[in-house]
Write a protein that holds these residues in place. Sequence first.
Motif, PDB file in Angstrom:
ATOM      1  N   LEU A   1       0.800  -1.223   0.000  1.00 57.42           N
ATOM      2  CA  LEU A   1       0.000   0.000   0.000  1.00 57.42           C
ATOM      3  C   LEU A   1       0.834   1.273   0.000  1.00 57.42           C
ATOM      4  N   LEU A   2       2.022   1.245   0.574  1.00 56.30           N
ATOM      5  CA  LEU A   2       2.867   2.440   0.530  1.00 56.30           C
ATOM      6  C   LEU A   2       3.365   2.691  -0.893  1.00 56.30           C
ATOM      7  N   THR A   3       3.590   1.616  -1.656  1.00 56.22           N
ATOM      8  CA  THR A   3       3.929   1.784  -3.071  1.00 56.22           C
ATOM      9  C   THR A   3       2.764   2.411  -3.822  1.00 56.22           C
ATOM     10  N   TRP A   4       1.558   1.887  -3.575  1.00 56.52           N
ATOM     11  CA  TRP A   4       0.363   2.492  -4.163  1.00 56.52           C
ATOM     12  C   TRP A   4       0.281   3.975  -3.808  1.00 56.52           C
ATOM     13  N   ALA A   5       0.519   4.281  -2.553  1.00 56.59           N
ATOM     14  CA  ALA A   5       0.363   5.651  -2.078  1.00 56.59           C
ATOM     15  C   ALA A   5       1.342   6.602  -2.757  1.00 56.59           C
ATOM     16  N   ARG A   6       2.597   6.206  -2.837  1.00 53.12           N
ATOM     17  CA  ARG A   6       3.605   7.088  -3.439  1.00 53.12           C
ATOM     18  C   ARG A   6       3.317   7.303  -4.918  1.00 53.12           C
ATOM     19  N   ARG A   7       2.902   6.253  -5.614  1.00 53.91           N
ATOM     20  CA  ARG A   7       2.576   6.409  -7.033  1.00 53.91           C
ATOM     21  C   ARG A   7       1.357   7.304  -7.218  1.00 53.91           C
ATOM     22  N   ALA A   8       0.338   7.102  -6.395  1.00 52.15           N
ATOM     23  CA  ALA A   8      -0.867   7.914  -6.514  1.00 52.15           C
ATOM     24  C   ALA A   8      -0.583   9.373  -6.182  1.00 52.15           C
ATOM     25  N   ASP A   9       0.277   9.606  -5.210  1.00 51.62           N
ATOM     26  CA  ASP A   9       0.615  10.967  -4.805  1.00 51.62           C
ATOM     27  C   ASP A   9       1.331  11.712  -5.926  1.00 51.62           C
ATOM     28  N   ALA A  10       2.038  10.974  -6.767  1.00 47.28           N
ATOM     29  CA  ALA A  10       2.762  11.579  -7.887  1.00 47.28           C
ATOM     30  C   ALA A  10       1.888  11.732  -9.130  1.00 47.28           C
ATOM     31  N   GLY A  11       0.663  11.233  -9.069  1.00 45.68           N
ATOM     32  CA  GLY A  11      -0.202  11.230 -10.232  1.00 45.68           C
ATOM     33  C   GLY A  11      -1.324  12.240 -10.130  1.00 45.68           C
ATOM     34  N   PRO A  12      -2.382  12.039 -10.935  1.00 44.45           N
ATOM     35  CA  PRO A  12      -3.479  13.011 -11.000  1.00 44.45           C
ATOM     36  C   PRO A  12      -4.571  12.792  -9.963  1.00 44.45           C
ATOM     37  N   PHE A  13      -4.379  11.845  -9.072  1.00 46.31           N
ATOM     38  CA  PHE A  13      -5.461  11.460  -8.165  1.00 46.31           C
ATOM     39  C   PHE A  13      -5.565  12.417  -6.979  1.00 46.31           C
ATOM     40  N   THR A  14      -6.789  12.573  -6.481  1.00 41.42           N
ATOM     41  CA  THR A  14      -7.046  13.534  -5.414  1.00 41.42           C
ATOM     42  C   THR A  14      -7.165  12.897  -4.032  1.00 41.42           C
ATOM     43  N   THR A  15      -7.536  11.613  -3.985  1.00 42.59           N
ATOM     44  CA  THR A  15      -7.850  10.967  -2.713  1.00 42.59           C
ATOM     45  C   THR A  15      -7.466   9.488  -2.782  1.00 42.59           C
ATOM     46  N   MET A  16      -7.071   8.926  -1.643  1.00 43.55           N
ATOM     47  CA  MET A  16      -6.925   7.480  -1.497  1.00 43.55           C
ATOM     48  C   MET A  16      -7.856   7.016  -0.390  1.00 43.55           C
ATOM     49  N   GLY A  17      -8.684   6.011  -0.697  1.00 41.70           N
ATOM     50  CA  GLY A  17      -9.657   5.523   0.266  1.00 41.70           C
ATOM     51  C   GLY A  17      -9.365   4.099   0.692  1.00 41.70           C
ATOM     52  N   LEU A  18      -9.861   3.728   1.870  1.00 36.36           N
ATOM     53  CA  LEU A  18      -9.667   2.379   2.388  1.00 36.36           C
ATOM     54  C   LEU A  18     -10.898   1.957   3.169  1.00 36.36           C
ATOM     55  N   LEU A  19     -11.369   0.738   2.898  1.00 34.39           N
ATOM     56  CA  LEU A  19     -12.573   0.222   3.537  1.00 34.39           C
ATOM     57  C   LEU A  19     -12.296  -0.258   4.965  1.00 34.39           C
ATOM     58  N   ASP A  20     -13.355  -0.631   5.657  1.00 36.09           N
ATOM     59  CA  ASP A  20     -13.265  -1.033   7.064  1.00 36.09           C
ATOM     60  C   ASP A  20     -14.087  -2.292   7.299  1.00 36.09           C
ATOM     61  N   ARG A  21     -13.466  -3.279   7.904  1.00 39.55           N
ATOM     62  CA  ARG A  21     -14.122  -4.480   8.406  1.00 39.55           C
ATOM     63  C   ARG A  21     -13.398  -4.914   9.672  1.00 39.55           C
ATOM     64  N   ILE A  22     -14.052  -5.725  10.477  1.00 44.61           N
ATOM     65  CA  ILE A  22     -13.406  -6.353  11.627  1.00 44.61           C
ATOM     66  C   ILE A  22     -13.114  -7.819  11.313  1.00 44.61           C
TER      67      ILE A  22
END
Length: 280
Positions: free
Chosen positions: A15-36
């Motif tokens: 996910l940190l790889t996803w985050a760094r790539r997304a931060d360098a791109g055109p995307f505005t938000t990163m979301g993550l779901l929730d379950r127990i």
Amino acid sequence: MKVGLGLPISDPPSLLTWARRADAGPFTTMGLLDRIVYDNPEPLITLAAIAAATTRIRVQTEVLLAPLREPVLLAKQCATLDRISGGRLTLGIGVGARPEDYLAVGADYATRGRRVDEMMPVLRRIWSGQPHDDQVGPIGPAPTRVNGPELLFGGFVPAALKRVARWGDGYLSAVPVERTDPLFRMVEKEWGAAGRAGRARLVGQVNVALGPDSVVEDAKQTIGSYYASLAGTYDVHMVTTADQIRTTITGFADLGADEVMLYCWAHDPDQVDRLADLLA
């Protein structure tokens, strides 16, 4: 039209790889779901790590199952994440549809909607810096905004849509674009009836997988497993081609959406670059 990414849950170390790539791109938000009761990373902890690995992109719970959490601690956790991210937190709240998540933490599934209604004044009071009650003083840290982080509500029933107007900044629709229009319009109606100024922020969400057959199959297996317990009650819809994704984004834009979240289920981070190229 803003476009964000929903993060996959099947490979937390990626996910940190996803985050760094997304931060360098055109995307505005990163979301993550929730379950127990599922093999997914806890969203607030994960989004804190993502905020530390990025500089500009927003982080969003999509959606956090608030009734599973004690409200005072939740208020402090969210304010902390909001502050350390520089005000980049969007808190999406929902109630969920799986009784086992409630059984796991000893919470009452039947009253989960009422629980959210009881939690909201507590969260708002703490975020505004007021004393918690007559015996307990203010609880910090203060969030970046006076009344707390940006707040979206998800859900499909009238009570969820009314919460947007009463407590929220906007609405997150997690149903296909073809079924979203009446939900957006009802949110706008409730917003006006509540006398709210301006307009509710409207966000659409679509499940996507973009890449070779192995990526699409990975996504289908993961989403199938995730929604297996809701088979027959939840419409699992996924788009898997560039044309389908573009058409869906345009469809949400035509409905007045401010942002579309492309929720990715396959763990391949190269999807970030493929989706960025699609948007370009």
